[in-house]
Structures are given as C-alpha cells and as structure tokens.
Write a protein that holds these residues in place. Sequence first.
Motif, PDB file in Angstrom:
ATOM      1  N   PHE A 146       0.767  -1.078  -0.079  1.00 41.72           N
ATOM      2  CA  PHE A 146       0.075  -0.197  -0.100  1.00 41.72           C
ATOM      3  C   PHE A 146       0.777   1.424   0.083  1.00 41.72           C
ATOM      4  CE2 PHE A 146      -3.986  -2.345   1.776  1.00 41.72           C
ATOM      5  CZ  PHE A 146      -4.535  -2.223   0.759  1.00 41.72           C
ATOM      6  N   SER A 147       1.926   1.262   0.798  1.00 41.12           N
ATOM      7  CA  SER A 147       2.810   2.494   0.792  1.00 41.12           C
ATOM      8  C   SER A 147       3.491   2.724  -0.278  1.00 41.12           C
ATOM      9  CB  SER A 147       3.805   2.242   1.945  1.00 41.12           C
ATOM     10  OG  SER A 147       4.817   1.221   1.652  1.00 41.12           O
ATOM     11  N   GLU A 148       4.047   1.565  -1.272  1.00 34.39           N
ATOM     12  CA  GLU A 148       4.430   1.683  -2.608  1.00 34.39           C
ATOM     13  C   GLU A 148       3.420   2.318  -3.641  1.00 34.39           C
ATOM     14  OE1 GLU A 148       7.658   1.003  -3.673  1.00 34.39           O
ATOM     15  OE2 GLU A 148       8.157   1.340  -1.387  1.00 34.39           O
ATOM     16  N   ALA A 149       2.125   1.720  -3.354  1.00 31.65           N
ATOM     17  CA  ALA A 149       1.202   1.999  -4.316  1.00 31.65           C
ATOM     18  C   ALA A 149       0.753   3.489  -4.378  1.00 31.65           C
ATOM     19  CB  ALA A 149       0.101   1.232  -4.176  1.00 31.65           C
ATOM     20  N   PHE A 150       0.834   4.025  -2.875  1.00 29.81           N
ATOM     21  CA  PHE A 150       0.407   5.537  -2.727  1.00 29.81           C
ATOM     22  C   PHE A 150       1.625   6.170  -2.775  1.00 29.81           C
ATOM     23  CE2 PHE A 150      -3.401   3.116  -0.874  1.00 29.81           C
ATOM     24  CZ  PHE A 150      -4.290   3.860  -1.931  1.00 29.81           C
ATOM     25  N   LYS A 151       2.791   5.941  -3.060  1.00 30.41           N
ATOM     26  CA  LYS A 151       4.196   6.652  -3.209  1.00 30.41           C
ATOM     27  C   LYS A 151       4.464   7.381  -1.731  1.00 30.41           C
ATOM     28  CE  LYS A 151       4.245   6.969  -8.208  1.00 30.41           C
ATOM     29  NZ  LYS A 151       3.571   6.092  -8.304  1.00 30.41           N
ATOM     30  N   ARG A 152       4.215   6.529  -0.787  1.00 32.66           N
ATOM     31  CA  ARG A 152       4.438   7.114   0.747  1.00 32.66           C
ATOM     32  C   ARG A 152       5.808   6.585   1.114  1.00 32.66           C
ATOM     33  NH1 ARG A 152      -0.025  10.177   2.441  1.00 32.66           N
ATOM     34  NH2 ARG A 152       1.175  10.575   4.553  1.00 32.66           N
ATOM     35  N   GLN A 153       6.410   7.212   2.068  1.00 33.53           N
ATOM     36  CA  GLN A 153       7.499   6.818   2.641  1.00 33.53           C
ATOM     37  C   GLN A 153       7.207   5.521   3.692  1.00 33.53           C
ATOM     38  OE1 GLN A 153       9.644   9.888   4.769  1.00 33.53           O
ATOM     39  NE2 GLN A 153      10.152  10.850   2.826  1.00 33.53           N
ATOM     40  N   SER A 154       7.895   4.293   3.696  1.00 36.25           N
ATOM     41  CA  SER A 154       7.764   3.426   4.465  1.00 36.25           C
ATOM     42  C   SER A 154       9.078   2.790   4.947  1.00 36.25           C
ATOM     43  CB  SER A 154       6.953   2.339   3.949  1.00 36.25           C
ATOM     44  OG  SER A 154       7.722   1.879   2.900  1.00 36.25           O
ATOM     45  N   GLY A 155       8.862   1.918   5.903  1.00 36.78           N
ATOM     46  CA  GLY A 155      10.028   1.258   6.622  1.00 36.78           C
ATOM     47  C   GLY A 155       9.873   1.162   8.162  1.00 36.78           C
ATOM     48  N   PHE A 156      10.650   0.313   8.608  1.00 36.90           N
ATOM     49  CA  PHE A 156      10.429  -0.201  10.093  1.00 36.90           C
ATOM     50  C   PHE A 156      11.163   0.910  11.043  1.00 36.90           C
ATOM     51  CE2 PHE A 156      10.035  -4.289   8.472  1.00 36.90           C
ATOM     52  CZ  PHE A 156       8.810  -4.718   8.901  1.00 36.90           C
ATOM     53  N   SER A 157      11.972   1.870  10.338  1.00 40.45           N
ATOM     54  CA  SER A 157      12.687   2.969  11.287  1.00 40.45           C
ATOM     55  C   SER A 157      11.567   4.099  11.441  1.00 40.45           C
ATOM     56  CB  SER A 157      13.944   3.204  10.484  1.00 40.45           C
ATOM     57  OG  SER A 157      13.228   3.868   9.210  1.00 40.45           O
ATOM     58  N   LYS A 158      10.638   4.206  10.546  1.00 40.13           N
ATOM     59  CA  LYS A 158       9.437   5.397  10.858  1.00 40.13           C
ATOM     60  C   LYS A 158       8.592   4.994  11.972  1.00 40.13           C
ATOM     61  CE  LYS A 158      10.620   7.145   6.895  1.00 40.13           C
ATOM     62  NZ  LYS A 158      11.405   8.231   6.652  1.00 40.13           N
ATOM     63  N   SER A 159       8.214   6.219  12.486  1.00 36.24           N
ATOM     64  CA  SER A 159       7.314   5.881  13.744  1.00 36.24           C
ATOM     65  C   SER A 159       5.896   6.106  12.938  1.00 36.24           C
ATOM     66  CB  SER A 159       7.312   7.269  14.733  1.00 36.24           C
ATOM     67  OG  SER A 159       6.993   8.345  14.214  1.00 36.24           O
ATOM     68  N   THR A 160       4.862   5.794  13.804  1.00 35.02           N
ATOM     69  CA  THR A 160       3.473   5.565  13.281  1.00 35.02           C
ATOM     70  C   THR A 160       2.899   7.179  12.810  1.00 35.02           C
ATOM     71  OG1 THR A 160       2.694   5.732  15.671  1.00 35.02           O
ATOM     72  CG2 THR A 160       2.984   3.630  14.509  1.00 35.02           C
ATOM     73  N   ALA A 161       3.435   8.063  13.673  1.00 33.02           N
ATOM     74  CA  ALA A 161       3.134   9.298  13.131  1.00 33.02           C
ATOM     75  C   ALA A 161       3.837   9.920  11.705  1.00 33.02           C
ATOM     76  CB  ALA A 161       3.561  10.300  14.047  1.00 33.02           C
ATOM     77  N   GLU A 162       4.985   9.470  11.509  1.00 34.74           N
ATOM     78  CA  GLU A 162       5.726   9.654  10.181  1.00 34.74           C
ATOM     79  C   GLU A 162       5.111   8.770   9.168  1.00 34.74           C
ATOM     80  OE1 GLU A 162      10.211  10.756  11.717  1.00 34.74           O
ATOM     81  OE2 GLU A 162       9.658   8.634  11.554  1.00 34.74           O
ATOM     82  N   GLY A 163       4.853   7.568   9.565  1.00 38.18           N
ATOM     83  CA  GLY A 163       4.397   6.908   8.194  1.00 38.18           C
ATOM     84  C   GLY A 163       2.826   6.705   8.149  1.00 38.18           C
ATOM     85  N   ARG A 164       2.251   7.689   8.410  1.00 41.94           N
ATOM     86  CA  ARG A 164       0.872   7.616   8.298  1.00 41.94           C
ATOM     87  C   ARG A 164       0.260   7.771   6.926  1.00 41.94           C
ATOM     88  NH1 ARG A 164      -3.049   9.765  12.846  1.00 41.94           N
ATOM     89  NH2 ARG A 164      -2.110   8.557  14.517  1.00 41.94           N
ATOM     90  N   LEU A 165      -0.362   6.774   6.554  1.00 45.82           N
ATOM     91  CA  LEU A 165      -0.981   6.971   5.038  1.00 45.82           C
ATOM     92  C   LEU A 165      -2.397   7.822   4.937  1.00 45.82           C
ATOM     93  CD1 LEU A 165      -0.956   5.768   2.199  1.00 45.82           C
ATOM     94  CD2 LEU A 165      -2.011   3.708   2.823  1.00 45.82           C
ATOM     95  N   PHE A 166      -3.430   7.538   5.874  1.00 39.86           N
ATOM     96  CA  PHE A 166      -4.563   8.049   5.987  1.00 39.86           C
ATOM     97  C   PHE A 166      -4.582   9.296   6.752  1.00 39.86           C
ATOM     98  CE2 PHE A 166      -5.227   3.707   4.743  1.00 39.86           C
ATOM     99  CZ  PHE A 166      -5.845   3.965   3.356  1.00 39.86           C
ATOM    100  N   ASP A 167      -4.413  10.313   6.452  1.00 35.53           N
ATOM    101  CA  ASP A 167      -4.457  11.518   7.441  1.00 35.53           C
ATOM    102  C   ASP A 167      -5.578  12.096   7.726  1.00 35.53           C
ATOM    103  OD1 ASP A 167      -1.484  12.549   6.160  1.00 35.53           O
ATOM    104  OD2 ASP A 167      -1.699  11.476   7.788  1.00 35.53           O
TER     105      ASP A 167
END
Length: 70
Positions: A49-70
């Motif tokens: 999903f993060s790749e499809a919506f071109k969002r940053q992803s990874g296990f080093s991101k916090s949940t606030a940094e990696g939010r897909l739906f704001d």
Amino acid sequence: MYTIGIIKDAALALKLLAGTFTYLLFSIEIIRTVFFMIPVLSVSLSYSFSEAFKRQSGFSKSTAEGRLFD
C-alpha cells in the motif's frame, strides 16, 4: 503409491505411518504455520500500500511519520 492432494490426506498418511502422536503434532504445526503467516502477510500488504500510494515506509519510521490516511 498414494497421491496427496490436500493437507488432510498428508495428515492421515502420516497417522497410518507413524501413529496418533505424529498426526497430532503435524496438525499443531499446520496451525502454527498459519498463525506465523498472519504478521508476514500484514507487513507485506502494508508495504505494498505504501508503495502504491508513493508514501515513505520502513520499520525505522514512527507511526506518526508513516501515516497513510491523514
């Protein structure tokens, strides 16, 4: 010569060959494998999903940094 088509056939063949305890152990391992697949599939789905919506992803991101739906 037998053909094993489904997991039930494999478990029954194992029961005839090695006994009831082995049949039980095989059944428990199949259930354990399914429970192991759940987190793997959820992580791969979220990464897709993060790749499809071109969002940053990874296990080093916090949940606030990696939010897909704001």
